[in-house]
Design a protein around this motif. Structure first.
Motif, PDB file in Angstrom:
ATOM      1  N   ALA A 287       0.832  -1.203   0.000  1.00 48.48           N
ATOM      2  CA  ALA A 287       0.000   0.000   0.000  1.00 48.48           C
ATOM      3  C   ALA A 287       0.868   1.256   0.000  1.00 48.48           C
ATOM      4  N   LYS A 288       0.434   2.277  -0.729  1.00 44.96           N
ATOM      5  CA  LYS A 288       1.095   3.576  -0.689  1.00 44.96           C
ATOM      6  C   LYS A 288       0.884   4.198   0.690  1.00 44.96           C
ATOM      7  N   PHE A 289       1.950   4.749   1.237  1.00 48.06           N
ATOM      8  CA  PHE A 289       1.862   5.319   2.580  1.00 48.06           C
ATOM      9  C   PHE A 289       0.926   6.530   2.608  1.00 48.06           C
ATOM     10  N   GLY A 290       1.008   7.396   1.593  1.00 53.84           N
ATOM     11  CA  GLY A 290       0.127   8.563   1.536  1.00 53.84           C
ATOM     12  C   GLY A 290      -1.327   8.168   1.404  1.00 53.84           C
ATOM     13  N   ALA A 291      -1.604   7.142   0.599  1.00 55.29           N
ATOM     14  CA  ALA A 291      -2.979   6.668   0.444  1.00 55.29           C
ATOM     15  C   ALA A 291      -3.502   6.100   1.755  1.00 55.29           C
ATOM     16  N   TRP A 292      -2.638   5.395   2.474  1.00 54.16           N
ATOM     17  CA  TRP A 292      -3.026   4.850   3.773  1.00 54.16           C
ATOM     18  C   TRP A 292      -3.365   5.959   4.756  1.00 54.16           C
ATOM     19  N   MET A 293      -2.561   7.006   4.797  1.00 56.12           N
ATOM     20  CA  MET A 293      -2.811   8.109   5.722  1.00 56.12           C
ATOM     21  C   MET A 293      -4.136   8.804   5.404  1.00 56.12           C
ATOM     22  N   LEU A 294      -4.417   8.983   4.107  1.00 57.47           N
ATOM     23  CA  LEU A 294      -5.682   9.590   3.715  1.00 57.47           C
ATOM     24  C   LEU A 294      -6.847   8.689   4.086  1.00 57.47           C
ATOM     25  N   PHE A 295      -6.712   7.401   3.803  1.00 56.99           N
ATOM     26  CA  PHE A 295      -7.772   6.470   4.183  1.00 56.99           C
ATOM     27  C   PHE A 295      -8.011   6.506   5.682  1.00 56.99           C
ATOM     28  N   GLY A 296      -6.933   6.552   6.461  1.00 60.03           N
ATOM     29  CA  GLY A 296      -7.069   6.538   7.916  1.00 60.03           C
ATOM     30  C   GLY A 296      -7.907   7.681   8.442  1.00 60.03           C
ATOM     31  N   VAL A 297      -7.639   8.888   7.965  1.00 66.69           N
ATOM     32  CA  VAL A 297      -8.381  10.041   8.480  1.00 66.69           C
ATOM     33  C   VAL A 297      -9.827  10.034   7.978  1.00 66.69           C
ATOM     34  N   LEU A 298     -10.064   9.577   6.756  1.00 67.41           N
ATOM     35  CA  LEU A 298     -11.431   9.488   6.247  1.00 67.41           C
ATOM     36  C   LEU A 298     -12.211   8.399   6.976  1.00 67.41           C
ATOM     37  N   TRP A 299     -11.576   7.261   7.173  1.00 65.18           N
ATOM     38  CA  TRP A 299     -12.277   6.132   7.799  1.00 65.18           C
ATOM     39  C   TRP A 299     -12.633   6.423   9.242  1.00 65.18           C
ATOM     40  N   VAL A 300     -11.688   6.989   9.987  1.00 66.75           N
ATOM     41  CA  VAL A 300     -11.988   7.262  11.395  1.00 66.75           C
ATOM     42  C   VAL A 300     -13.096   8.296  11.528  1.00 66.75           C
ATOM     43  N   THR A 301     -13.193   9.198  10.550  1.00 68.47           N
ATOM     44  CA  THR A 301     -14.225  10.234  10.578  1.00 68.47           C
ATOM     45  C   THR A 301     -15.603   9.685  10.226  1.00 68.47           C
ATOM     46  N   ILE A 302     -15.662   8.901   9.159  1.00 64.83           N
ATOM     47  CA  ILE A 302     -16.947   8.452   8.632  1.00 64.83           C
ATOM     48  C   ILE A 302     -17.427   7.162   9.292  1.00 64.83           C
ATOM     49  N   VAL A 303     -16.494   6.335   9.758  1.00 64.03           N
ATOM     50  CA  VAL A 303     -16.875   5.041  10.320  1.00 64.03           C
ATOM     51  C   VAL A 303     -16.680   4.995  11.837  1.00 64.03           C
ATOM     52  N   TYR A 304     -15.452   5.185  12.310  1.00 61.98           N
ATOM     53  CA  TYR A 304     -15.200   4.937  13.735  1.00 61.98           C
ATOM     54  C   TYR A 304     -15.962   5.888  14.649  1.00 61.98           C
ATOM     55  N   PHE A 305     -15.896   7.177  14.400  1.00 63.89           N
ATOM     56  CA  PHE A 305     -16.563   8.125  15.306  1.00 63.89           C
ATOM     57  C   PHE A 305     -18.057   7.871  15.391  1.00 63.89           C
ATOM     58  N   PRO A 306     -18.779   7.684  14.279  1.00 64.58           N
ATOM     59  CA  PRO A 306     -20.199   7.356  14.402  1.00 64.58           C
ATOM     60  C   PRO A 306     -20.461   6.024  15.114  1.00 64.58           C
ATOM     61  N   VAL A 307     -19.656   4.986  14.811  1.00 68.82           N
ATOM     62  CA  VAL A 307     -19.884   3.688  15.441  1.00 68.82           C
ATOM     63  C   VAL A 307     -19.646   3.771  16.949  1.00 68.82           C
ATOM     64  N   ALA A 308     -18.623   4.508  17.366  1.00 70.33           N
ATOM     65  CA  ALA A 308     -18.393   4.696  18.801  1.00 70.33           C
ATOM     66  C   ALA A 308     -19.598   5.374  19.445  1.00 70.33           C
ATOM     67  N   HIS A 309     -20.212   6.303  18.735  1.00 71.29           N
ATOM     68  CA  HIS A 309     -21.412   6.967  19.246  1.00 71.29           C
ATOM     69  C   HIS A 309     -22.579   5.991  19.300  1.00 71.29           C
ATOM     70  N   TRP A 310     -22.716   5.128  18.300  1.00 68.74           N
ATOM     71  CA  TRP A 310     -23.795   4.149  18.306  1.00 68.74           C
ATOM     72  C   TRP A 310     -23.758   3.279  19.558  1.00 68.74           C
ATOM     73  N   VAL A 311     -22.553   2.817  19.907  1.00 70.94           N
ATOM     74  CA  VAL A 311     -22.413   1.780  20.931  1.00 70.94           C
ATOM     75  C   VAL A 311     -22.106   2.359  22.303  1.00 70.94           C
ATOM     76  N   TRP A 312     -21.210   3.335  22.381  1.00 72.32           N
ATOM     77  CA  TRP A 312     -20.762   3.860  23.677  1.00 72.32           C
ATOM     78  C   TRP A 312     -21.320   5.237  24.002  1.00 72.32           C
ATOM     79  N   GLY A 313     -21.827   5.931  23.007  1.00 68.73           N
ATOM     80  CA  GLY A 313     -22.438   7.226  23.246  1.00 68.73           C
ATOM     81  C   GLY A 313     -23.915   7.073  23.514  1.00 68.73           C
ATOM     82  N   THR A 314     -24.702   7.909  22.893  1.00 70.37           N
ATOM     83  CA  THR A 314     -26.154   7.829  23.064  1.00 70.37           C
ATOM     84  C   THR A 314     -26.836   7.467  21.754  1.00 70.37           C
TER      85      THR A 314
END
Length: 435
Positions: free
Chosen positions: A128-155
């Motif tokens: 994997a390209k390192f730059g592509a990985w870094m971009l994926f990481g910030v997009l994924w944590v924004t669109i997937v992880y933060f909402p999922v954490a809210h689903w399960v551990w938030g309200t």
């Protein structure tokens, strides 16, 4: 601001322990790759620390752990009351003085987000390209992880329904495992996969990484109680029991199936037990932790071979260990949960609970896993079509460490026929002296 000193001290330590898990993961993954890719593999974990920390500070905590003004939107994602974390300064998690500074809680949750992103990287090692990985990481944590954490551990909606996930089986491991599968399909197989040997190049790094993960996981699981009490002690002990049993189960499967038990198997088995007990550690009796570890170690030992039957190249077995292990742990609560602590939660079937909790423990992995897989596949495809997600074949064959980072993991100098090694040039062999 009134806080509990004991709770705060423990949570500061637990937060540092969980953060250490990501460098531990870098060692674990780095040792499992080929020597020409070890630095890149480790850099992907350290890259996750960078991008997730920045995103968490700017908006991540707010989206995961504050309430949205719209009750309908709040089911999916939080609000904007903690942007930049400024509103958390000099505030506590509990008004009665039994909690901790809000920033300590935020830092603890940040470390979970970091390692979730880092876990995904193991599926696309070597290519994997390192730059592509870094971009994926910030997009994924924004669109997937933060909402999922809210689903399960938030309200969010899963929390409101009563899902049980003590420390992240669904939020972390199923989430990361599903994303890893999607990226493995998008990026494609490594050059020479199933044709060339791709054995781990340094099993000592793997064992060291596994040991650090095991140590840090006590902060991961026991810290998730967010207090110093009996439940934290239960989570701590259950973590040890499940991990040891799972490691033993994995190497026993290896012995019966292959005729030998391996160090890689012991390390992988331990991680599978850590994964499986994560959602259950504060909810089950110690004997049940042993059962969960036994099932996870044995099942995951076979699950890592699914990639060969189904034809996807999950380089470091993120799917077989984290997705499968996470599902085992999450669903097990529908049978084994003995100590639910939220009003809407109930005991497992073996403790007199109804079928409803089991259904919810199945729904959670399906919802989170499905959402993560779909979004990850779409993000991966967009990045691949625009900037390219994969290095060239030539760069992959040469080694991504040298082509991407202009470094190598090992500089052992020149080895000569005499067996003498030097980093300063040739060392002549001793001259023969006639008697």
């Amino acid at each position: 601001m009134k806080i509990d000193g004991g709770t705060t001290a423990w949570m500061l330590v637990a937060t540092a322990m969980v953060l250490l898990m990501t460098p531990g993961l870098a060692l674990f993954y780095g040792g499992m790759t080929r020597a020409k890719s070890v630095l890149n593999m480790m850099m992907m974990s350290f890259g996750a620390i960078i991008v997730v920390t920045v995103a968490w500070m700017l908006y991540g905590h707010s989206l995961a752990f504050t309430d949205n003004a719209s009750s309908m939107i709040n089911n999916v994602v939080g609000g904007f009351d903690a942007l930049g974390l400024q509103s958390l300064v000099d505030t506590a998690t509990k008004a009665d003085g039994t909690g901790m500074p809000s920033l300590v809680f935020s830092a603890f949750q940040l470390t979970f987000a970091i390692i979730t992103v880092a876990l995904i990287s193991g599926a696309i090692a070597d290519r994997a390209k390192f730059g592509a990985w870094m971009l994926f990481g910030v997009l994924w944590v924004t669109i997937v992880y933060f909402p999922v954490a809210h689903w399960v551990w938030g309200t969010g909606w899963l929390n409101t329904m009563g899902i049980e996930d003590f420390a992240g089986g669904t939020v972390v491991h199923i989430n990361a495992g599903a994303a890893a599968l999607a990226l493995a399909l998008v990026v494609g197989k490594r050059q020479g996969w199933r044709k060339e040997p791709m054995r781990p190049h340094n099993l000592t790094l793997v064992l060291l990484g596994a040991g650090i993960l095991w140590f840090g996981w006590f902060g991961f699981n026991a810290g998730s109680e967010l207090a110093v009490d009996g439940t934290a002690g239960l989570a701590f002990m259950n973590t040890q029991i499940a991990t040891a049993v799972a490691a033993g189960a994995w190497i026993l499967v290896e012995k019966l199936r292959d005729g030998h038990s391996t160090s890689l198997g012991a390390a992988s088995g331990a991680v599978s037990g850590l994964v499986a007990i994560t959602p259950a550690c504060g909810f089950v009796d110690p004997w049940a932790a042993g059962v969960i570890g036994l099932i996870a170690g044995a099942v995951c030992a076979y699950a890592v071979g699914l990639k060969y039957k189904l034809g996807y190249d999950d380089s470091l077995d993120v799917v077989g260990v984290h997705l499968v292990g996470g599902v085992i742990g999450a669903v097990s609560l529908g049978f084994l949960a003995a100590y639910p602590f939220l009003d809407q939660q109930s005991e497992g079937l073996f403790y007199g609970g109804g079928i409803g909790q089991l259904g919810l423990q199945v729904l959670g992995p399906i919802a989170v896993g499905g959402y993560s897989f779909i979004v990850s596949w779409v993000l991966g495809k967009i990045i691949d079509k625009t900037m390219g997600f994969r290095v060239t074949s030539e760069e992959e064959v040469t080694g991504i460490d040298i082509t991407t980072h202009a470094e190598t993991g090992y500089d052992l100098g020149t080895i000569h026929a005499s067996g003498v090694t030097s980093s300063n040039g040739p060392v002549p062999a001793p001259k023969k002296v006639d008697a």
